[in-house]
Scaffold this active site. Structure first.
Site, PDB file in Angstrom:
ATOM      1  N   ASP A 164      14.008  20.131 -15.436  1.00 38.24           N
ATOM      2  CA  ASP A 164      15.276  20.629 -14.902  1.00 38.24           C
ATOM      3  C   ASP A 164      15.212  20.870 -13.392  1.00 38.24           C
ATOM      4  O   ASP A 164      16.216  20.760 -12.685  1.00 38.24           O
ATOM      5  CB  ASP A 164      15.670  21.948 -15.579  1.00 38.24           C
ATOM      6  CG  ASP A 164      15.567  21.917 -17.094  1.00 38.24           C
ATOM      7  OD1 ASP A 164      14.586  21.339 -17.604  1.00 38.24           O
ATOM      8  OD2 ASP A 164      16.438  22.495 -17.762  1.00 38.24           O
ATOM      9  N   ASP A 173      15.766  28.067 -11.274  1.00 41.22           N
ATOM     10  CA  ASP A 173      17.165  27.677 -11.467  1.00 41.22           C
ATOM     11  C   ASP A 173      18.070  28.106 -10.317  1.00 41.22           C
ATOM     12  O   ASP A 173      19.296  27.951 -10.407  1.00 41.22           O
ATOM     13  CB  ASP A 173      17.695  28.267 -12.775  1.00 41.22           C
ATOM     14  CG  ASP A 173      17.117  27.566 -13.989  1.00 41.22           C
ATOM     15  OD1 ASP A 173      17.067  26.319 -13.979  1.00 41.22           O
ATOM     16  OD2 ASP A 173      16.709  28.250 -14.940  1.00 41.22           O
TER      17      ASP A 173
END
Length: 401
Positions: free
Chosen positions: A181, A114
């Site tokens: 993601d 992330d």
């Protein structure tokens, strides 16, 4: 599927399913964008240096820990507001968050896939807006940490750390796992390559995108949320879900991450194959939505008791639709812009909190993790992409991805 079959499937799937409007409601989107900026400014004394994680029942925020994956989305909104207004209050509020991102760089276990979400919307944004060298250096370090997660056997960026969780079984769960993601995080690597000319950044981003296309996208253009590879050999094992309804279902936010991610990769690299993938995924999402304007959290859910909407998926897809439109011409560009408009209209009609003086966020009805009971809430990533989509809708083209 051969290249000819892909082209034929895309042509069939991409036929417009809505009538193009005679005009686009740009004034409506501009007014909504200005309300977003005003909301950000009025909530500053409440939010301070904290970073929203998820909305509570009274539309206040629960805030992030120091290393939360969503820590960058408030920063991203502030940098967008600075871009729109030039008001130094947004610069100061965004840059005052820098120590939080430095903590991530100083904590090995905090650095996972992330990093793109975290640093593209903070340090990279800062450098793009102000040419600040410290911000640039932090962005490069984050890209180096993201690249270090690349697994040559299998050709993917591993999502999470095996030893950063209190539950012992977590290590086996994360080993060899990639999640959709991460397509959004590749932008950090492409930016680092443009800044440094270090080929590893670009090569890792391209290989990961190709691996995703091969294993996370099904033959019918729906997507798995996660895919597992044998951690030692890199051989593909199976697709699963983590936040979706079930392993063979299509989690709408995951599909949205892929739409925006591949469209952004295409814009950055000029690779038409990435744009083709984005179009296929977008056409499938549009088909699965039917007459809905705000997507359900998972397209395979039919039980009314858990048929929650996810405004964050709608916002991400809207921004992705405009990204696709910007890379097309004529009727095709108008077709994708019309779909972006439809998604934005749905958010404005049913989820817009910008005129609610008691709400600290921008959008209602976000579904964070339905399996854990986290639904029907404000979400900071929904808010960020809502602003980005509104900006793209009215013609802005400079972002931090």
């Amino acid at each position: 599927m051969s290249a000819q079959q892909e082209t034929a499937a895309l042509s069939k799937a991409a036929k417009p399913t809505l009538v193009k409007p005679a005009y686009r409601p740009v004034a409506r989107y501009q007014a909504a964008l200005e309300r977003c900026v005003a909301k950000l400014k009025t909530t500053m004394p409440v939010i301070g240096l904290r970073n929203p994680k998820i909305g509570l029942a009274d539309n206040s925020w629960k805030y992030c820990s120091d290393i939360d994956w969503v820590i960058g989305f408030q920063s991203g909104q502030l940098w967008l507001a600075l871009q729109l207004t030039g008001d130094p209050v947004f610069l100061n509020a965004a840059r005052a968050r820098r120590p939080a991102f430095r903590k991530i760089l100083n904590n090995r276990l905090a650095r996972d896939h992330d990093l793109g979400f975290q640093f593209s919307l903070s340090c990279v944004a800062d450098y793009m807006m102000t040419a600040d060298r410290e911000a640039r250096d932090m962005g490069i370090k984050a890209a180096e940490a993201l690249a270090s997660r690349f697994q040559d056997e299998g050709g993917y960026i591993q999502a999470w750390h095996p030893k950063s969780h209190p539950e012992p079984e977590h290590a086996s769960f994360v080993a060899g796992r990639v999640i959709v993601d991460c397509m959004q995080n590749l932008a950090l690597l492409h930016w680092a390559y443009a800044e440094t000319a270090v080929k590893d950044f670009q090569e890792i981003a391209l290989i990961h995108a190709e691996t995703n296309a091969k294993h996370l996208i099904r033959a019918d253009d729906t997507s798995f949320h996660t895919f597992i590879f044998d951690a030692a050999s890199g051989k593909p094992v199976r697709g699963e879900t983590h936040q979706g309804y079930k392993d063979d279902s299509c989690w709408s936010r995951g599909q949205a991450w892929m739409i925006h991610g591949y469209a952004q990769c295409a814009l950055t690299t000029g690779r038409q194959e990435d744009l083709t993938i984005a179009k296929r995924l977008a056409a499938k999402a549009e088909q699965l939505m039917g007459n809905d304007k705000v997507p359900i959290w998972d397209y395979n859910v039919t039980d009314p008791a858990i048929s929650h909407r996810d405004s964050s998926a709608g916002a991400i897809m809207a921004a992705g639709a405009y990204l696709i439109a910007d890379q097309c011409e004529g009727d095709e560009a108008a077709r994708w812009a019309a779909w972006g408009d439809r998604l934005l209209d749905g958010l404005l009609e049913t989820c817009d909190l910008t005129e609610d003086p008691n709400a600290l966020g921008l959008l209602a009805h976000g579904a964070s993790h339905v399996g854990r009971g986290l639904s029907d809430a404000m979400l900071p990533y929904g808010d960020y992409y809502f602003m980005e989509a509104l900006m793209r809708a009215v013609g802005h083209r400079h972002f931090f991805w």
